[in-house]
Design a protein around this motif. Structure first.
Motif, short mmCIF file in Angstrom:
data_model
loop_
_atom_site.label_atom_id
_atom_site.label_comp_id
_atom_site.label_asym_id
_atom_site.label_seq_id
_atom_site.Cartn_x
_atom_site.Cartn_y
_atom_site.Cartn_z
N LEU A 117 0.72 -1.23 0.24
CA LEU A 117 0.12 0.22 -0.25
C LEU A 117 1.24 1.68 -0.03
O LEU A 117 0.64 2.38 -0.57
CB LEU A 117 -1.22 -0.16 1.02
N LEU A 130 -1.93 -3.94 -6.62
CA LEU A 130 -3.14 -3.59 -5.41
C LEU A 130 -3.58 -5.23 -5.22
O LEU A 130 -4.53 -5.80 -4.02
CB LEU A 130 -3.36 -3.08 -4.79
N ASN A 166 -7.70 -5.29 -4.84
CA ASN A 166 -7.93 -4.92 -3.21
C ASN A 166 -8.47 -3.71 -3.39
O ASN A 166 -7.89 -2.54 -3.06
CB ASN A 166 -7.28 -4.93 -2.28
N GLU A 183 -7.69 -1.03 -0.79
CA GLU A 183 -6.85 -0.39 -1.04
C GLU A 183 -6.53 0.83 -1.83
O GLU A 183 -5.93 1.96 -1.47
CB GLU A 183 -5.82 -2.12 -0.71
N THR A 235 -7.40 3.70 -0.59
CA THR A 235 -6.80 4.50 0.17
C THR A 235 -5.25 5.00 -0.77
O THR A 235 -5.16 6.04 -0.55
CB THR A 235 -5.99 3.64 1.36
#
Length: 470
Positions: free
Chosen positions: A81, A281, A284, A287, A290
């Motif tokens: 991340l 990622l 996801n 994530e 974010t």
């Protein structure tokens, strides 16, 4: 690895549910206890996940859609991340930040700050829409590394593919030309070498990093460059703020804001790396969300402080007739200490954005040329690096022209109108689709209509102005 394809396939996608049903940020897969045990052996799951039992057809939850595999070792190599945040932030902090003071000097700091925040919200929303469509398309096609071509083909058909292709190619080449032109000018001043040598050196170094580097290495390079940006930025603020005129920051001419919107929007471009982000990622969505929000929030703070320092330090700015004057040049000429710091900051900012645009365009061209995913091919990188290098050498003064043109006719179409149109089609025009992931952007049709209408209005206004209509 002999595992039934009913649960997953190797090596690109490892978790493709046979029922194609997604639930929130997790995915449920019905399979036998034998297959469940194989899944747990193949994937490193979070501690909170329960171990499989002997029940047949029990449901298990996985937070990722698939796993990134090293095809040589067949080991999972997930993207982190933090690397994703650095990639978004590094791509966003590019040459656009260097042009912001030049186009906001007439509107003033307060008005331009409002415009920056509005553009940031707009670009975050369109980035989330791209992520939503991208992960849906990966589920539908059963492959990773999906670019805007495949996304547009799935949602908008042939017309959408043509618009996406030409807009994507246009904006990327225009911006890469601007980046090489500005970086070569800086390196020539530093190293005292000819312009063509500095341009070639810059393209070769960062082109090799992108081609030969792994996900983690590129993320680490972006992190180091971003750290250098923050350090040089802090030094610039500390030196330049000594002569800051606080009264100058209160200027607000909202009538002049529209002319600055294309370049401000261009300064927040990162959407070209969203497909890479979704693949790294492993689909996801939590994530990805974010990484987009935090990765663009860092540049927003930098833009606001940067613009305030520059506009607050130069109070006698004058607009030339039909020509954009650069406040940075005036600040450098008036303060000998600030000049080298601005040059270092500018070079680092261009380098981080250059990496993101190389990765995005090379991935796009590989998809366009139907090259196998998961393999490094030299042709997309050569097509990405060579044309901008040649064009920047043909016109070294192309920096502002390329940024303005790309911001007006490229960014607002490709990363404004198109994502909303693809999301609209994916959500409402194909309701029987077997793949339905959670919507990352609330508001339904109203939000999508506002995005399309706002971007279209700015583009239409710029077209009228270019033909001499007020």
């Amino acid at each position: 690895m002999a595992v039934s394809s009913a649960c997953f396939q190797v090596p690109t996608l490892l978790l493709i549910p046979s029922s194609r049903k997604q639930l929130l940020q997790t995915h449920r897969y019905k399979c036998s206890s034998r297959r469940a045990n194989l899944l747990h052996k193949c994937f490193s799951q979070r501690q909170s996940e329960s171990k499989p039992t002997q029940k047949e057809n029990e449901e298990f939850e996985f937070e990722r859609l698939f796993s990134n595999l090293n095809q040589a070792t067949l080991k999972r190599e997930p993207g982190s991340l933090s690397s994703a945040i650095f990639l978004v932030a590094g791509t966003t902090v590019g040459a656009g930040i260097l042009a912001i003071p030049a186009v906001t000097q007439e509107s003033g700091f307060l008005a331009s700050a409002v415009a920056c925040i509005v553009c940031w919200v707009f670009m975050v929303v369109t980035g989330l829409l791209i992520a939503e469509v991208n992960v849906n398309t990966m589920c539908e096609l059963g492959s990773g590394g999906v670019s805007l071509v495949s996304m547009a083909q799935r949602t908008l058909g042939t017309v959408g593919v043509q618009i996406a292709c030409w807009s994507y190619i246009f904006i990327h080449y225009a911006l890469l030309v601007a980046y090489v032109a500005r970086s070569s000018d800086i390196l020539t001043n530093f190293l005292g070498i000819p312009l063509w040598e500095s341009a070639t050196l810059f393209s070769l170094i960062f082109g090799c990093i992108c081609y030969f580097g792994s996900q983690r290495f590129i993320g680490a390079v972006n992190g180091v460059l971003l750290l250098g940006i923050i350090v040089s930025f802090a030094a610039l603020v500390a030196v330049a703020s000594g002569g800051l005129h606080w009264d100058a920051l209160l200027k607000a001419n909202f009538e002049a804001v529209p002319m600055s919107i294309p370049i401000i929007a261009l300064s927040f471009v990162y959407q070209n790396v969203v497909p890479v982000l979704c693949t790294n990622l492993e689909g996801n969505l939590a994530e990805v969300r974010t990484a987009i929000v935090l990765g663009t929030a860092i540049p927003l703070v930098l833009f606001l402080v940067w613009n305030g320092v520059i506009l607050g330090s130069i109070t006698d700015l004058e607009m030339g007739s039909g020509k954009i004057l650069d406040p940075l040049q005036q600040l450098q000429s008036s303060n000998g200490v600030v000049g080298p710091i601005i040059q270092v900051f500018s070079l680092l900012a261009i380098a981080t954005s250059y990496i993101g645009f190389i990765l995005g365009l090379a991935d796009f061209l590989a998809d366009l040329l139907k090259l196998p995913t998961g393999q490094s091919r030299p042709l997309p990188y050569l097509l990405t690096l060579i044309p901008p290098l040649v064009l920047s050498l043909l016109d070294p003064e192309i920096f502002f022209k390329a940024l303005d043109f790309a911001g007006t006719y490229g960014v607002l179409v490709l990363f404004g109108i198109l994502p909303a149109a693809m999301s609209w089609s994916g959500r409402y025009s194909n309701p029987t689709s077997s793949v339905k992931l959670p919507q990352l952007v609330p508001g339904g049709r109203l939000t999508l209509s506002l995005i399309i209408g706002g971007a279209g209005f700015v583009v239409f206004s710029e077209i009228l102005e270019s033909f001499g209509h007020p």
